[in-house]
Motif scaffolding. Structure first.
Motif, PDB file in Angstrom:
ATOM      1  N   UNK A 205       0.844  -1.200   0.000  1.00  0.00           N
ATOM      2  CA  UNK A 205       0.000   0.000   0.000  1.00  0.00           C
ATOM      3  C   UNK A 205       0.876   1.246   0.000  1.00  0.00           C
ATOM      4  N   UNK A 206       1.896   1.254   0.855  1.00  0.00           N
ATOM      5  CA  UNK A 206       2.788   2.415   0.939  1.00  0.00           C
ATOM      6  C   UNK A 206       3.493   2.666  -0.393  1.00  0.00           C
ATOM      7  N   UNK A 207       3.925   1.596  -1.064  1.00  0.00           N
ATOM      8  CA  UNK A 207       4.596   1.768  -2.353  1.00  0.00           C
ATOM      9  C   UNK A 207       3.688   2.412  -3.386  1.00  0.00           C
ATOM     10  N   UNK A 208       2.434   1.975  -3.439  1.00  0.00           N
ATOM     11  CA  UNK A 208       1.490   2.582  -4.380  1.00  0.00           C
ATOM     12  C   UNK A 208       1.240   4.043  -4.075  1.00  0.00           C
ATOM     13  N   UNK A 209       1.134   4.378  -2.795  1.00  0.00           N
ATOM     14  CA  UNK A 209       0.907   5.770  -2.410  1.00  0.00           C
ATOM     15  C   UNK A 209       2.118   6.639  -2.736  1.00  0.00           C
ATOM     16  N   UNK A 210       3.315   6.120  -2.522  1.00  0.00           N
ATOM     17  CA  UNK A 210       4.523   6.903  -2.829  1.00  0.00           C
ATOM     18  C   UNK A 210       4.606   7.217  -4.326  1.00  0.00           C
ATOM     19  N   UNK A 211       4.265   6.246  -5.153  1.00  0.00           N
ATOM     20  CA  UNK A 211       4.258   6.506  -6.602  1.00  0.00           C
ATOM     21  C   UNK A 211       3.216   7.570  -6.946  1.00  0.00           C
ATOM     22  N   UNK A 212       2.050   7.492  -6.314  1.00  0.00           N
ATOM     23  CA  UNK A 212       1.012   8.486  -6.581  1.00  0.00           C
ATOM     24  C   UNK A 212       1.446   9.877  -6.156  1.00  0.00           C
ATOM     25  N   UNK A 213       2.292   9.959  -5.141  1.00  0.00           N
ATOM     26  CA  UNK A 213       2.781  11.250  -4.658  1.00  0.00           C
ATOM     27  C   UNK A 213       3.952  11.771  -5.478  1.00  0.00           C
ATOM     28  N   UNK A 214       4.334  11.025  -6.519  1.00  0.00           N
ATOM     29  CA  UNK A 214       5.372  11.514  -7.416  1.00  0.00           C
ATOM     30  C   UNK A 214       6.776  11.103  -7.067  1.00  0.00           C
ATOM     31  N   UNK A 215       6.946  10.202  -6.106  1.00  0.00           N
ATOM     32  CA  UNK A 215       8.297   9.750  -5.774  1.00  0.00           C
ATOM     33  C   UNK A 215       8.789   8.838  -6.897  1.00  0.00           C
ATOM     34  N   UNK A 216       9.931   9.134  -7.506  1.00  0.00           N
ATOM     35  CA  UNK A 216      10.439   8.277  -8.582  1.00  0.00           C
ATOM     36  C   UNK A 216      10.637   6.846  -8.096  1.00  0.00           C
ATOM     37  N   UNK A 217      10.396   5.901  -8.980  1.00  0.00           N
ATOM     38  CA  UNK A 217      10.471   4.488  -8.612  1.00  0.00           C
ATOM     39  C   UNK A 217      11.830   4.120  -8.033  1.00  0.00           C
ATOM     40  N   UNK A 218      12.899   4.703  -8.587  1.00  0.00           N
ATOM     41  CA  UNK A 218      14.227   4.343  -8.098  1.00  0.00           C
ATOM     42  C   UNK A 218      14.538   4.939  -6.731  1.00  0.00           C
ATOM     43  N   UNK A 248      -9.182  -5.567   6.056  1.00  0.00           N
ATOM     44  CA  UNK A 248      -9.544  -6.900   6.531  1.00  0.00           C
ATOM     45  C   UNK A 248      -9.145  -7.147   7.976  1.00  0.00           C
ATOM     46  N   UNK A 249      -7.965  -6.669   8.353  1.00  0.00           N
ATOM     47  CA  UNK A 249      -7.476  -6.933   9.707  1.00  0.00           C
ATOM     48  C   UNK A 249      -6.455  -5.874  10.093  1.00  0.00           C
ATOM     49  N   UNK A 250      -6.130  -5.823  11.370  1.00  0.00           N
ATOM     50  CA  UNK A 250      -5.290  -4.747  11.893  1.00  0.00           C
ATOM     51  C   UNK A 250      -3.895  -4.730  11.288  1.00  0.00           C
ATOM     52  N   UNK A 251      -3.270  -5.898  11.145  1.00  0.00           N
ATOM     53  CA  UNK A 251      -1.871  -5.910  10.689  1.00  0.00           C
ATOM     54  C   UNK A 251      -1.722  -5.418   9.241  1.00  0.00           C
ATOM     55  N   UNK A 252      -2.834  -5.381   8.514  1.00  0.00           N
ATOM     56  CA  UNK A 252      -2.780  -4.900   7.134  1.00  0.00           C
ATOM     57  C   UNK A 252      -2.419  -3.419   7.065  1.00  0.00           C
ATOM     58  N   UNK A 253      -2.769  -2.651   8.094  1.00  0.00           N
ATOM     59  CA  UNK A 253      -2.571  -1.193   8.027  1.00  0.00           C
ATOM     60  C   UNK A 253      -1.884  -0.608   9.254  1.00  0.00           C
ATOM     61  N   UNK A 254      -1.629  -1.405  10.295  1.00  0.00           N
ATOM     62  CA  UNK A 254      -1.127  -0.841  11.559  1.00  0.00           C
ATOM     63  C   UNK A 254       0.098   0.043  11.342  1.00  0.00           C
ATOM     64  N   UNK A 255       1.038  -0.409  10.525  1.00  0.00           N
ATOM     65  CA  UNK A 255       2.282   0.350  10.333  1.00  0.00           C
ATOM     66  C   UNK A 255       2.086   1.622   9.516  1.00  0.00           C
ATOM     67  N   UNK A 256       0.939   1.729   8.834  1.00  0.00           N
ATOM     68  CA  UNK A 256       0.689   2.912   8.004  1.00  0.00           C
ATOM     69  C   UNK A 256       0.084   4.061   8.791  1.00  0.00           C
ATOM     70  N   UNK A 257      -0.379   3.790  10.001  1.00  0.00           N
ATOM     71  CA  UNK A 257      -1.134   4.800  10.742  1.00  0.00           C
ATOM     72  C   UNK A 257      -0.211   5.743  11.488  1.00  0.00           C
ATOM     73  N   UNK A 258      -0.546   7.005  11.441  1.00  0.00           N
ATOM     74  CA  UNK A 258       0.201   8.039  12.159  1.00  0.00           C
ATOM     75  C   UNK A 258      -0.751   9.207  12.407  1.00  0.00           C
ATOM     76  N   UNK A 259      -0.648   9.767  13.599  1.00  0.00           N
ATOM     77  CA  UNK A 259      -1.420  10.975  13.908  1.00  0.00           C
ATOM     78  C   UNK A 259      -0.619  12.169  13.398  1.00  0.00           C
ATOM     79  N   UNK A 260      -0.794  12.495  12.115  1.00  0.00           N
ATOM     80  CA  UNK A 260      -0.022  13.555  11.474  1.00  0.00           C
ATOM     81  C   UNK A 260      -0.607  14.918  11.825  1.00  0.00           C
TER      82      UNK A 260
END
Length: 495
Positions: A205-218, A248-260
């Motif tokens: 999920x994070x990789x897809x979001x980074x690409x959407x934000x314009x971060x070059x693949x390399x 589906x479950x907590x471990x799918x997104x737990x590491x993505x969460x942050x109170x920004x």
């Protein structure tokens, strides 16, 4: 080849010396244009050009972005920047309050620069129809996604949960479109429902979001931890909206969460995701009857509903006021405007008796799942959603659902069958505690809901009809009983 820059001042001050080193680095990298560098550095060409002009010492973040865009070593250039800052009389430190203001201003500058280089992502799906009802819940959701006025509490991620077909995604999108107005750096959306091919882990999920934000693949790290860390860093620095739909479950997104500080995160799930700490929660109920009629009027036209309200009330009752069931039924009826509404509803329900779903009509011909099977439009079907939830159940949970669906308790006025954990425990001859654990699992699967009374659960007509069409779990050997039930009597097989 970039355009020629103006000569640096002849003095050898630390700011000029640092600018000269930046220019040498750029020359060694082949003199890339500042526009090309901007796509990698995520700062605008004008900010990067100013960093090497020698007028003032650039901020550390700009200097490091400049260096990395030209292949420089981050640690080495961070050391050089601090040396230049000390020589210029500024050690780079500041009082906490001043530093917070500076950090906010730098975040704003960086975000504005990014928007100048790349268009912000706008991934939110469209809202098919205006949201019906939910006004108080929307007000509560707005409060939960807002930081405290004194700034002491950041906006925590919000989980929107509820049973299958209750309208979690529609509610989340309405809230998201409202919040997006004040989040100019973009909207990120991921559908994680397996039915939508959304089987992704946090790193994916994070990789897809980074690409959407314009971060070059390399520049996207291969290491999952570093990739997730980069995503969280961007979320912390920008004003972004993130929607994680169908978790589906907590471990799918737990590491993505942050109170920004200035970003917002919205999560939808059938499960309450109780394993996640420090987040806000809202559970959606079914619509009330007036809201169901409003939804049907939106789909069929107010005049048509006003002319035949009894037919619409029958339909809402059969659907258990479940938004998805009402939506599919309404769209199916709307596709045949030449039919009388009463005839359309009777044909859809399968008889003319108006009896509740899951029971036979006067002619005894209506099968439990006949109406449910007709709730399909194109590739969207309520039974498909229920299938995806049922497949994840253990054999013991399937048995409990079947026992609940076969209960002799009559439906209530809202066509929902209510039972207590104690009563269901007597049906299967088990103690109440392991039965309540199974009921909680069914609730988090989106197949049950709590009632207003403690210890009581509700089974909607749609979920009940579905359960009665499934093979009898007792015809197969169930898995060993849950650990909490160890030592108890085996479940009585229903006849």
């Amino acid at each position: 080849m970039g355009r020629l820059e103006r000569p640096l001042a002849p003095d050898a001050g630390p700011v000029t010396a640092f600018a000269r080193e930046l220019r040498r680095l750029r020359t060694a990298a082949g003199s890339p244009g500042y526009r090309d560098m901007a796509t990698r550095a995520m700062f605008s060409a004008s900010v990067l050009s100013d960093a090497a002009a020698g007028y003032r010492l650039p901020t550390l973040q700009v200097a490091l972005a400049f260096a990395e865009a030209c292949g420089g070593d981050r640690a080495s250039w961070e050391r050089r920047w601090h040396e230049a800052a000390r020589a210029d009389g500024d050690d780079g430190s500041a009082r906490p309050a001043v530093k917070a203001v500076q950090q906010h201003q730098e975040n704003e500058l960086r975000a504005a620069d990014v928007r100048a280089v790349l268009p912000p992502p706008s991934q939110l799906p469209m809202e098919a129809h205006p949201l019906v009802g939910r006004r108080e819940l929307l007000q509560r959701a707005r409060a939960l996604t807002a930081p405290s006025p004194d700034g002491q509490r950041l906006a925590a991620p919000l989980v929107i949960s509820g049973q299958v077909g209750v309208g979690k995604t529609a509610f989340a999108l309405r809230l998201a479109h409202e919040l997006a107005v004040n989040l100019p750096d973009g909207q990120l959306y991921a559908n994680l429902d397996p039915a939508a091919d959304g089987r992704k882990d946090a790193a994916g999920i994070a990789g897809g979001f980074l690409e959407a934000l314009g971060i070059p693949t390399d520049r996207i790290p291969n290491d999952p931890g570093q990739r997730i860390g980069l995503y969280r860093s961007l979320l912390n620095r920008r004003r972004l909206l993130v929607v994680l739909d169908g978790v589906q479950h907590e471990r799918q997104i737990r590491e993505l969460l942050v109170a920004a500080p200035e970003s917002r995160v919205i999560i939808t799930s059938r499960s309450r995701l109780l394993g996640l700490d420090g987040i806000g929660r809202i559970r959606l109920p079914a619509l009330d009857r007036d809201e169901s009629m409003e939804l049907l009027a939106q789909l069929l036209g107010g005049d048509r509903v006003g002319d035949e309200p009894r037919a619409c009330l029958r339909l809402a009752d059969a659907c258990g006021d479940l938004p998805l069931a009402l939506n599919l039924a309404g769209r199916r009826i709307a596709a045949r405007p030449e039919w009388m509404l009463q005839d359309s509803v009777s044909e859809l329900l399968g008889d003319g008796s108006g009896g509740p779903v899951g029971h036979q009509g006067r002619d005894g011909q209506r099968a439990p799942g006949r109406f449910l099977a007709r709730l399909q439009i194109g590739d969207d079907a309520l039974s498909t959603r229920l299938d995806s939830a049922y497949r994840l159940l253990t054999p013991w949970a399937r048995l409990m659902l079947r026992q609940f669906a076969g209960s002799d308790n009559p439906p209530s006025v809202d066509n929902v069958v209510y039972e207590s954990a104690d009563a269901l425990a007597m049906l299967v001859e088990r103690s109440a505690q392991p039965v309540e654990d199974l009921l909680e699992r069914l609730l988090d699967a989106g197949l049950l809901d709590h009632s207003d009374l403690p210890g009581q659960y509700g089974l909607t007509p749609m979920a009940r009809a579905y359960a009665l069409t499934q093979p009898d779990p007792t015809e197969e050997d169930p898995a060993p009983a849950p650990a909490t039930a160890r030592g108890q009597a085996h479940a009585r097989q229903p006849r």
